[in-house]
Design a protein around this motif. Structure first.
Motif, PDB file in Angstrom:
ATOM      1  N   GLY A  49      61.921  50.337  94.056  1.00 34.68           N
ATOM      2  CA  GLY A  49      62.031  50.494  95.393  1.00 34.68           C
ATOM      3  C   GLY A  49      63.941  50.043  95.837  1.00 34.68           C
ATOM      4  O   GLY A  49      64.221  51.138  95.926  1.00 34.68           O
ATOM      5  N   THR A  50      64.493  49.366  96.506  1.00 37.93           N
ATOM      6  CA  THR A  50      65.731  49.145  96.135  1.00 37.93           C
ATOM      7  C   THR A  50      66.564  48.020  96.192  1.00 37.93           C
ATOM      8  O   THR A  50      66.053  46.552  96.353  1.00 37.93           O
ATOM      9  N   VAL A 105      60.927  45.558  96.395  1.00 34.57           N
ATOM     10  CA  VAL A 105      59.749  46.582  96.032  1.00 34.57           C
ATOM     11  C   VAL A 105      58.323  46.169  97.135  1.00 34.57           C
ATOM     12  O   VAL A 105      58.094  45.625  98.140  1.00 34.57           O
ATOM     13  N   ASP A 106      57.499  47.469  97.253  1.00 31.57           N
ATOM     14  CA  ASP A 106      55.910  47.644  98.055  1.00 31.57           C
ATOM     15  C   ASP A 106      55.390  46.165  97.678  1.00 31.57           C
ATOM     16  O   ASP A 106      55.222  46.161  96.611  1.00 31.57           O
ATOM     17  N   GLY A 107      55.241  45.431  98.505  1.00 34.99           N
ATOM     18  CA  GLY A 107      54.095  44.260  98.344  1.00 34.99           C
ATOM     19  C   GLY A 107      52.678  44.190  97.648  1.00 34.99           C
ATOM     20  O   GLY A 107      52.357  44.053  96.607  1.00 34.99           O
ATOM     21  N   ASP A 117      64.154  54.255  91.065  1.00 29.46           N
ATOM     22  CA  ASP A 117      62.657  55.182  90.483  1.00 29.46           C
ATOM     23  C   ASP A 117      62.185  54.398  89.859  1.00 29.46           C
ATOM     24  O   ASP A 117      63.016  53.288  88.833  1.00 29.46           O
ATOM     25  N   GLU A 118      60.609  54.019  89.831  1.00 26.81           N
ATOM     26  CA  GLU A 118      59.989  53.423  88.165  1.00 26.81           C
ATOM     27  C   GLU A 118      60.271  53.926  87.229  1.00 26.81           C
ATOM     28  O   GLU A 118      60.907  55.553  86.662  1.00 26.81           O
ATOM     29  N   ASP A 119      61.258  53.366  86.399  1.00 22.72           N
ATOM     30  CA  ASP A 119      61.961  53.337  84.665  1.00 22.72           C
ATOM     31  C   ASP A 119      63.091  54.144  84.706  1.00 22.72           C
ATOM     32  O   ASP A 119      64.160  54.802  84.548  1.00 22.72           O
ATOM     33  N   GLN A 120      63.985  54.015  86.054  1.00 19.81           N
ATOM     34  CA  GLN A 120      65.474  54.657  86.449  1.00 19.81           C
ATOM     35  C   GLN A 120      65.609  53.423  85.520  1.00 19.81           C
ATOM     36  O   GLN A 120      65.649  52.225  85.517  1.00 19.81           O
TER      37      GLN A 120
END
Length: 531
Positions: free
Chosen positions: A55-56, A79-81, A32-35
């Motif tokens: 993302g992955t 990440v998502d484009g 996740d974002e900020d992880q």
């Protein structure tokens, strides 16, 4: 989908490289974002690096133990484009500079320098992870907060101001405050009813989290400070298996004490599961005294410990102080029998408020009173301007022993705070210094330092001044010692004091008079409870 590369940001002013201590994510893991991605140690601090993307993880570009230069590729994330360009421009600009206020919180993404910051794109909030977390805790919509930082960045101060102005209704997590945060809001006074209300609300949140299974022992995610994770590794403990009744943002949170307790229970369980002892073994064991468990962490004989990171930074600071400021140490001893009695009287009252009352807040009150009368002891020598700057603030540092060396959390405006507030804040910051979760900002700006050598049995010391301050006071062990009163030798509680000063600024006579004033106040502690 697109792959973005996260580079090691400048996690501290002047830092050129950092040691990758531990990876917190694996290749192929969805994040996740900020992880937090990894723990990195520099000569400034040990920090978690949070991800600017969701993302992955597709690749990790460094190994644990490797020294990584600032600006070097650290990890690649798919990440998502549609979001990648926006994320990159907002959170990870090409410039690897870092705003000093934000890096102080030890959870730093790559931020732009004040001189090169660009305004965030429309609809995008420019704020570091810890500020976003604070906004969630205070129930503030960060998208509605006007940023005062470089390039429109939203800072912690902006979020708190929005909360106080009523732009957001505090959520229950905002009530997760100890006596420190509650007392701090009252400008030196203590509203005991408010303390209880905050605690009850915080307890309710924790109970709700536990009921929802968020604090269950079989978890797939656990929050912990870097030092706690390292301790778990050393003890062979699975953090997700450690029982906890604490949470941060609804996620289970584990402390070093919990890890130690769980490891001890594991050892006891393993011992109980071993072969049943014979009668002879039982009789032999009964005759032997109980033994303290052997320490399982820390250096071992023959170890070669790298001299770098925080340890090297501390050493260089001590070297600079010792070879820059000519030291002189003044020692004395004060009768604190009345102080011992006063503290004993106040302990039940403090305990009701969840505060462990020690002698430190009494000493801090005495010190700040004396500093007001001897401003040259609360000073800094500006060698470039050739002027002695006598501070009008009383920010007292409290030297704290940690596994990384001596750290000095600072209690700001100590002269304006009451005994319980000082006790709670000092304990909180000392705990966070030990588990390495304290921010750099909270260890800066001190004007005078207190160190306690008595806590491990010492009496007198020759402490090194915390440069660029000009004085440091060492407290010895309070104990009953023989004193002559009215011609008779009687037992009295006494406290040894050792004041080291920078002799360029503070003369020996001034050091002695300052110490005498501190002693006078400690010997009659009633004066410290008023004003």
């Amino acid at each position: 989908m697109t792959v973005e590369t996260f580079k090691l940001p400048d996690v501290g002013e002047g830092v050129a490289e950092g040691e990758l201590v531990r990876w917190l994510v694996d290749v192929g893991e969805e994040i996740d974002e900020d992880q937090p991605l990894a723990e990195v140690e520099t000569d400034k601090a040990l920090v978690d690096l949070p991800s600017p993307f969701a993302g992955t993880v597709t690749d990790r570009h460094a190994e644990e133990g490797e020294m990584v230069p600032v600006g070097s590729a650290l990890v690649s994330i798919e990440v998502d484009g549609d979001d990648a360009a926006e994320e990159a421009s907002a959170d990870v600009p090409e410039t690897a500079g870092a705003d000093d206020q934000d890096t102080a919180d030890a959870e730093v993404t790559a931020d732009t320098d004040a001189d090169t910051a660009a305004s965030p794109p429309d609809g995008r909030v420019f704020a570091p992870p810890h500020t976003r977390r604070l906004a969630r805790e205070l129930g503030v919509d960060i998208g509605q907060v006007a940023g005062s930082g470089p390039g429109g960045r939203v800072t912690d101060t902006d979020v708190r101001a929005a909360a106080e102005a009523g732009d957001g209704t505090p959520t229950p997590r905002a009530a997760d405050a100890d006596a420190t945060s509650v007392m701090r809001e009252h400008d030196g006074t203590t509203d005991l009813d408010d303390v209880g209300e905050h605690r009850e609300s915080a307890d309710a949140v924790e109970q709700a989290a536990a009921a929802a299974g968020q604090l269950d022992e079989t978890r797939d995610r656990t929050l912990a400070a870097p030092a706690t994770r390292r301790l778990a590794d050393e003890l062979g403990v699975d953090l997700d298996a450690v029982p906890t009744d604490e949470a941060r943002d609804g996620v289970a949170f584990v402390t070093p004490a919990m890890v130690h307790e769980y490891a001890e229970r594991q050892r006891e369980t393993a011992a109980a599961a071993s072969a049943e002892p014979s009668d002879e073994m039982v009789e032999t064991a009964a005759d032997e005294p109980a033994r303290e468990p052997s320490p399982v962490v820390g250096p071992q004989p023959g170890d070669r410990i790298p001299y770098r990171g925080v340890r090297r930074s501390i050493g260089e600071q001590m070297e600079r102080s010792k070879y820059t400021a000519p030291h002189v140490t003044h020692t004395d001893e004060v009768d604190v029998t009345t102080l011992v009695e006063t503290k004993a009287d106040l302990e039940p009252y403090a305990a009701e408020e969840g505060v462990d009352l020690t002698y430190l807040p009494f000493v801090m009150r005495a010190v700040t009173r004396a500093l007001a009368e001897f401003p040259q002891v609360n000073a800094t020598l500006d060698e470039d301007e050739e002027v002695i700057v006598c501070h009008d603030e009383y920010n007292v540092g409290v030297a704290t022993a940690t596994d990384a060396g001596l750290m000095v959390p600072v209690i700001e405006d100590a002269d304006e705070k009451g005994l319980l507030e000082l006790a709670a804040e000092a304990a909180d910051k000392a705990d966070r210094a030990r588990d390495r979760s304290i921010s750099r900002e909270e260890m800066q700006g001190g004007t005078f330092t207190i160190t306690n050598v008595g806590v491990i049995g010492g009496e007198y010391a020759t402490p090194i001044v915390n440069y660029p301050e000009v004085a440091i006071l060492a407290l010895g062990r309070i104990a009953e010692r023989p004193r002559v009163i009215d011609g008779e030798v009687v037992p009295r509680y006494t406290l040894p004091l050792s004041l080291s000063v920078d002799h360029r600024v503070v003369d020996g006579a001034v050091a002695a008079r300052f110490t005498n004033r501190v002693m006078e106040l400690l010997s009659a502690p009633a004066r410290l409870l008023v004003g």
